[in-house]
Scaffold this motif. Structure first.
Motif, mmCIF file in Angstrom:
data_model
loop_
_atom_site.group_PDB
_atom_site.id
_atom_site.type_symbol
_atom_site.label_atom_id
_atom_site.label_comp_id
_atom_site.label_asym_id
_atom_site.label_seq_id
_atom_site.Cartn_x
_atom_site.Cartn_y
_atom_site.Cartn_z
ATOM 1 N N LEU A 1 44.261 26.496 26.860
ATOM 2 C CA LEU A 1 44.681 27.903 26.796
ATOM 3 C C LEU A 1 44.053 28.719 27.929
ATOM 4 C CD1 LEU A 1 44.510 28.494 22.916
ATOM 5 C CD2 LEU A 1 46.574 28.296 24.325
ATOM 6 N N LEU A 2 42.786 28.425 28.210
ATOM 7 C CA LEU A 2 42.110 29.230 29.227
ATOM 8 C C LEU A 2 42.446 28.787 30.644
ATOM 9 C CD1 LEU A 2 38.957 29.574 27.151
ATOM 10 C CD2 LEU A 2 40.205 31.468 28.099
ATOM 11 N N ARG A 3 42.698 27.506 30.814
ATOM 12 C CA ARG A 3 42.987 26.994 32.157
ATOM 13 C C ARG A 3 44.437 27.279 32.542
ATOM 14 N NH1 ARG A 3 44.408 26.130 36.252
ATOM 15 N NH2 ARG A 3 44.049 24.455 37.748
ATOM 16 N N GLU A 4 45.320 27.152 31.588
ATOM 17 C CA GLU A 4 46.750 27.190 31.880
ATOM 18 C C GLU A 4 47.281 28.623 31.955
ATOM 19 O OE1 GLU A 4 49.889 24.134 32.241
ATOM 20 O OE2 GLU A 4 47.732 24.002 32.032
ATOM 21 N N ILE A 5 46.758 29.506 31.118
ATOM 22 C CA ILE A 5 47.326 30.852 31.055
ATOM 23 C C ILE A 5 46.496 31.791 31.920
ATOM 24 C CG2 ILE A 5 47.708 32.821 29.504
ATOM 25 C CD1 ILE A 5 48.143 30.576 27.334
ATOM 26 N N VAL A 6 47.166 32.499 32.796
ATOM 27 C CA VAL A 6 46.443 33.486 33.611
ATOM 28 C C VAL A 6 46.122 34.645 32.677
ATOM 29 C CG1 VAL A 6 46.600 35.047 35.580
ATOM 30 C CG2 VAL A 6 47.645 32.773 35.685
ATOM 31 N N PHE A 7 44.860 34.905 32.488
ATOM 32 C CA PHE A 7 44.469 35.881 31.489
ATOM 33 C C PHE A 7 45.047 37.247 31.842
ATOM 34 C CE2 PHE A 7 41.486 38.636 29.163
ATOM 35 C CZ PHE A 7 41.743 38.115 27.915
ATOM 36 N N GLY A 8 45.717 37.838 30.866
ATOM 37 C CA GLY A 8 46.375 39.125 31.108
ATOM 38 C C GLY A 8 47.881 38.957 31.221
ATOM 39 N N GLN A 9 48.327 37.749 31.533
ATOM 40 C CA GLN A 9 49.777 37.519 31.640
ATOM 41 C C GLN A 9 50.276 36.680 30.469
ATOM 42 O OE1 GLN A 9 50.713 35.821 35.446
ATOM 43 N NE2 GLN A 9 49.484 37.329 36.530
ATOM 44 N N ASP A 10 51.596 36.699 30.267
ATOM 45 C CA ASP A 10 52.176 35.830 29.247
ATOM 46 C C ASP A 10 52.113 34.389 29.727
ATOM 47 O OD1 ASP A 10 52.836 38.120 27.947
ATOM 48 O OD2 ASP A 10 55.001 37.988 28.276
ATOM 49 N N GLY A 11 52.097 33.467 28.796
ATOM 50 C CA GLY A 11 52.099 32.050 29.180
ATOM 51 C C GLY A 11 52.839 31.238 28.141
ATOM 52 N N SER A 12 53.569 30.233 28.616
ATOM 53 C CA SER A 12 54.326 29.410 27.669
ATOM 54 C C SER A 12 53.448 28.315 27.108
ATOM 55 C CB SER A 12 55.494 28.745 28.381
ATOM 56 O OG SER A 12 56.502 29.689 28.528
ATOM 57 N N PHE A 13 53.526 28.139 25.820
ATOM 58 C CA PHE A 13 52.788 27.048 25.202
ATOM 59 C C PHE A 13 53.665 25.808 25.197
ATOM 60 C CE2 PHE A 13 51.725 24.256 21.795
ATOM 61 C CZ PHE A 13 50.365 24.111 21.959
ATOM 62 N N SER A 14 53.093 24.676 25.591
ATOM 63 C CA SER A 14 53.858 23.436 25.489
ATOM 64 C C SER A 14 52.926 22.278 25.150
ATOM 65 C CB SER A 14 54.621 23.199 26.796
ATOM 66 O OG SER A 14 54.293 21.966 27.371
ATOM 67 N N TYR A 15 53.377 21.462 24.204
ATOM 68 C CA TYR A 15 52.582 20.298 23.797
ATOM 69 C C TYR A 15 52.415 19.346 24.974
ATOM 70 C CZ TYR A 15 53.071 21.687 18.962
ATOM 71 O OH TYR A 15 52.990 22.374 17.787
ATOM 72 N N ASP A 16 53.480 19.241 25.743
ATOM 73 C CA ASP A 16 53.461 18.348 26.875
ATOM 74 C C ASP A 16 52.346 18.745 27.846
ATOM 75 O OD1 ASP A 16 54.486 17.289 29.539
ATOM 76 O OD2 ASP A 16 55.824 16.345 28.077
ATOM 77 N N ALA A 17 52.325 20.037 28.183
ATOM 78 C CA ALA A 17 51.314 20.505 29.134
ATOM 79 C C ALA A 17 49.906 20.373 28.549
ATOM 80 C CB ALA A 17 51.599 21.950 29.514
ATOM 81 N N LEU A 18 49.804 20.590 27.242
ATOM 82 C CA LEU A 18 48.493 20.469 26.582
ATOM 83 C C LEU A 18 47.943 19.059 26.760
ATOM 84 C CD1 LEU A 18 46.328 21.342 24.353
ATOM 85 C CD2 LEU A 18 47.960 20.530 22.678
ATOM 86 N N VAL A 19 48.766 18.064 26.459
ATOM 87 C CA VAL A 19 48.273 16.683 26.526
ATOM 88 C C VAL A 19 48.089 16.255 27.983
ATOM 89 C CG1 VAL A 19 48.660 14.314 25.771
ATOM 90 C CG2 VAL A 19 49.407 16.191 24.318
ATOM 91 N N THR A 20 48.966 16.739 28.865
ATOM 92 C CA THR A 20 48.816 16.405 30.288
ATOM 93 C C THR A 20 47.479 16.939 30.815
ATOM 94 O OG1 THR A 20 51.189 16.517 30.554
ATOM 95 C CG2 THR A 20 49.896 16.677 32.568
ATOM 96 N N ARG A 21 47.164 18.191 30.489
ATOM 97 C CA ARG A 21 45.882 18.790 30.901
ATOM 98 C C ARG A 21 44.710 17.992 30.349
ATOM 99 N NH1 ARG A 21 45.029 21.620 35.126
ATOM 100 N NH2 ARG A 21 46.574 23.226 35.299
ATOM 101 N N TYR A 22 44.858 17.626 29.101
ATOM 102 C CA TYR A 22 43.778 16.880 28.464
ATOM 103 C C TYR A 22 43.497 15.603 29.252
ATOM 104 C CZ TYR A 22 41.283 13.893 25.255
ATOM 105 O OH TYR A 22 40.347 13.041 24.727
ATOM 106 N N ASN A 23 44.559 14.841 29.517
ATOM 107 C CA ASN A 23 44.351 13.567 30.202
ATOM 108 C C ASN A 23 43.862 13.760 31.632
ATOM 109 O OD1 ASN A 23 44.813 11.626 28.246
ATOM 110 N ND2 ASN A 23 47.027 11.706 28.523
ATOM 111 N N SER A 24 44.446 14.741 32.343
ATOM 112 C CA SER A 24 44.082 14.841 33.751
ATOM 113 C C SER A 24 42.710 15.487 33.941
ATOM 114 C CB SER A 24 45.159 15.595 34.527
ATOM 115 O OG SER A 24 45.172 16.929 34.106
ATOM 116 N N ASP A 25 42.445 16.586 33.259
ATOM 117 C CA ASP A 25 41.214 17.330 33.556
ATOM 118 C C ASP A 25 40.027 16.918 32.684
ATOM 119 O OD1 ASP A 25 42.937 18.598 35.206
ATOM 120 O OD2 ASP A 25 42.478 20.627 34.548
ATOM 121 N N LEU A 26 40.327 16.536 31.448
ATOM 122 C CA LEU A 26 39.198 16.224 30.564
ATOM 123 C C LEU A 26 38.915 14.723 30.523
ATOM 124 C CD1 LEU A 26 39.782 18.821 27.704
ATOM 125 C CD2 LEU A 26 38.355 19.001 29.732
ATOM 126 N N ALA A 27 39.940 13.913 30.218
ATOM 127 C CA ALA A 27 39.687 12.471 30.135
ATOM 128 C C ALA A 27 39.392 11.906 31.529
ATOM 129 C CB ALA A 27 40.876 11.775 29.488
#
Ligand code: MSP
Length: 682
Positions: free
Chosen positions: A341-367
């Motif tokens: 939520l914090l990495r993907e959404i520019v704070f102050g702007q709207d942002g689309s939530f997507s499961y796909d992006a959530l898991v992609t971020r998890y694998n690329s940046d965290l795992a």
């Protein structure tokens, strides 16, 4: 000039600040107090997570932080929801309030105070503040007839009978009441002066402009009591008047930190009210005016963030497009959700939530990112130096850890703290992950495993691993506000005994990692996950959650594979169920009669589907793959006994079964033989 400073020079007084001596400067922040006519979704969770990140960050910057969250329990919405549930408002709202609090506890974002607007101390504060405004001559009695939006708890100025609410589109109701009015009109200039003296009071800039133009347009007096509803805080001696919900809820921020005795706690004024953009006017116009009228100190800053969108629309219960946090947390944990939520959404702007992006971020940046860096660094220190931080030999430095490293790291620290200070979380995290990437690259270039082969490269090996571990330590500290548990684990594995939350970022600098420190056993922090399997697990948990009894207002969770489309893999990977569970799902052969796109939604089609004894309207996430004209006449499998729900304001009464490909594209289930419409699937 900051609000509290300007207050001393302005036309309202600054009172009671810091009367209790504090070792550290205080920082008081709040989330909105959430309505108890429904349960939290990840839009609300986003606000509370952001507040928690700020809370942790400010602590690491030496502040004595206090955070309030809570429940806004009064008003006609809660009264009506309670009525529908056959409960008293008090009973109903308590049940929901408990659920909110429980969820925040469970997610590790409880704040320091959970204020309920039904709390006795809050009632006293509201009545006290009303009296102060009245004694100061800012409250008068009058009559009011206007168009009222029940959903938003607000009169709609300039609307005629039957006109829709400009914010939510629902029809307004004509209401005539004897009211107490707050003389908001008297505050137009005072507010404008205040905004001018405190340019950072409203953030971001776009919201500030919006508020300025609203106030410049003139302020009408505001009705602050109601006689048409009973579920509210009574106006003392003025039955049947109860306070308007916004004259009630906003004051919760003050009730939470002492109410009339706020002086004794020394926390008021709030340093930051964090809100969603739709409630900026209440916070940036009404609230400071109420406080000015009561001669009380004003908050220092109101920050309005944007909305989480799902299917391009604001996620909200009434639209039926909400995503709940528990299934995500069950499948991945809370920290990947915080990070995403914090990495993907520019704070102050709207942002689309997507499961796909959530898991992609998890694998690329965290795992693959932080988790992998921690594990390879610590594993090599264990393997080559017996689990002790090696002593660097700077004279052995290669290209990449040459003298600039310390300066670079210290500059990065300053820059990242600045980004956090501006609540620019996405860039702060991006910058932290640039360092992760640099260390990773450094390791790949230096190849410690090759250095370890040659005894003459021992000093070089020590330098390389020291540099990597020290970089990891700095990154870990900087990411702590967002990933509190994972970073604490890495911190401990680096042999650091002081709790990471107690570390002061201002005192952090390159080279503090002591050679000889015993490191802990390297443990995987973020295991890599399979994307479609994880999304299917989330879906399975959502289905499970929907089965367990929830309070009556709990809306059904969404279906991430595509609204109105049941994704086959979710069933395939769900926990085993008995035949009796399967039998609960009624599926029938349907035939599409008409199909059209849903305006403004790329993925959605609105279908009329004949299921034998009736024609059902179903909204399905098929539009990216299927053209409406290709579907007409096609036989499909329909889940017919689901609760209806709304997508984009369009009611969907059933679900079309489809397989979900790894990229999320749906493929409709069908039959090779001809089957009659209405036939049941078993
Ligand atoms: N009760 C009022 C606030 C009173 S504060 C004194 C209220 N409550 S609410 O339950 O509707 O919560 C609104 C807040 O929840 C928003 O301001 C925002 O912080 C958060 N969000 C609700 N839906 C959201 C999204 N779809 N996206 C992001 N945040 C959202 O208004």
């Amino acid at each position: 000039m900051r609000p509290a400073d300007s207050a001393r020079n302005g036309n309202f007084r600054q009172k009671g600040r810091m009367s209790t001596p504090r070792a550290k400067p205080k920082y008081y922040l709040t989330t909105p107090l959430y309505y108890t006519n429904g349960l939290p979704h990840i839009g609300h969770t986003y606000s509370t997570i952001v507040a928690d990140v700020i809370r942790r960050y400010k602590r690491m910057r030496g502040f004595d932080v206090f955070m309030t969250t809570g429940a806004d329990e009064h008003g006609v919405n809660v009264e009506r929801s309670a009525q529908k549930a056959g409960k008293s408002p008090q009973e109903f709202s308590t049940e929901i309030s408990v659920q909110w609090k429980r969820l925040w506890d469970e997610l590790g974002i409880p704040g320091d105070e959970f204020i309920r607007t039904t709390d006795e101390k809050h009632h006293r504060t509201v009545q006290w503040l009303f009296k102060r405004c009245r004694d100061n001559g800012y409250i008068v009695k009058g009559h009011y007839t206007g168009q009222y939006c029940v959903h938003d708890n607000a009169y709609v100025v300039d609307a005629g009978p039957g006109d829709p609410c400009p914010d939510c589109g629902r029809p307004t109701e004509t209401v005539t009441e004897e009211n107490y009015f707050f003389k908001l009109s008297e505050f137009q200039q005072k507010l404008l002066d205040f905004y001018a003296a405190n340019p950072e009071f409203i953030q971001p800039e776009s919201r500030r402009n919006e508020v300025l133009s609203f106030v410049n347009g003139g302020l009408k007096n505001l009705s602050i009591t109601r006689t048409t509803i009973r579920w509210g805080i009574p106006v003392p001696g003025e039955a049947p008047h109860v306070f308007y919900v916004w004259f009630d809820a906003l004051i919760g921020y003050l009730s939470a930190v002492g109410g009339p005795n706020f002086d004794q706690r020394g926390l008021w004024p709030a340093d930051l009210h964090l809100v969603g953009k739709e409630i900026i006017r209440f916070h940036a116009v009404y609230w400071p005016a109420f406080l000015m009228a009561a001669d009380l100190p004003l908050p220092r800053q109101i920050w309005a963030h944007g909305w989480l969108l799902f299917d391009s629309e604001k996620m909200s219960k009434s639209r039926g497009n909400v995503v709940r946090p528990r299934p995500i947390v069950g499948a991945l944990g809370i920290e990947p959700l915080r990070f995403y939520l914090l990495r993907e959404i520019v704070f102050g702007q709207d942002g689309s939530f997507s499961y796909d992006a959530l898991v992609t971020r998890y694998n690329s940046d965290l795992a693959n990112g932080l988790g992998n860096l921690a594990s390879r660094t610590l594993t090599m220190i264990e393997r080559y130096f017996g689990g002790e931080i090696p002593k660097p030999a700077p004279e052995q430095g290669g290209e990449t850890d040459a003298p600039g490293t310390a300066e670079f790291a210290n500059e990065a620290l300053t820059k990242i703290m600045h980004l956090y200070d501006r609540l620019n979380f996405s860039q702060a995290l991006e910058s932290i992950w640039e360092i992760v990437g640099m260390i990773d690259k450094y390791i790949s270039v230096e190849k410690p495993w090759a250095l370890a082969e040659k005894p003459e490269d021992r000093a070089r090996l020590a330098s390389v691993l020291y540099t990597s571990a020290e970089g990891l330590r700095i990154v870990t500290a900087l990411a702590h506000p967002v990933l509190p548990q994972a970073t604490q684990k890495i911190w401990s594995q680096l042999g650091q005994t002081e709790p990471l939350s107690g570390v002061q970022l201002d005192l952090l600098s390159w080279g503090q990692l002591r050679p000889g420190t015993k490191t802990g056993k390297p443990e995987g922090i973020f295991p890599r996950v399979d994307k479609s399997e994880t999304i299917a697990r989330i879906e399975a948990m959502e289905q499970e959650q929907n089965k367990t009894p929830m309070p009556p207002t709990a809306a059904a969770a969404s279906t991430p594979a595509g609204p109105g489309v049941a994704a086959a893999p979710a069933v395939a990977t769900a926990a085993k169920i008995g035949i009796e569970d399967f039998a609960k799902v009624e599926m029938r052969v349907g035939q599409v009669k008409t199909a059209e796109r849903v305006a403004g939604a790329d993925r959605l089609l609105q279908l009329q589907v004949d299921i034998g004894d009736e024609v059902r309207q179903i909204v399905a996430g098929l539009a990216l793959v299927y053209k409406p004209e290709d579907l007409v006449g096609r036989k499909v499998v329909v889940v017919t006994n689901l609760q209806p729900r709304k997508l984009r304001g369009v009611e969907s009464n059933g679900m079309i079964v489809a397989a979900s490909l790894p990229d999320g594209a749906p493929v409709l289930a069908g039959f090779l033989e001809d089957v009659p419409v209405g036939a049941k699937l078993k």
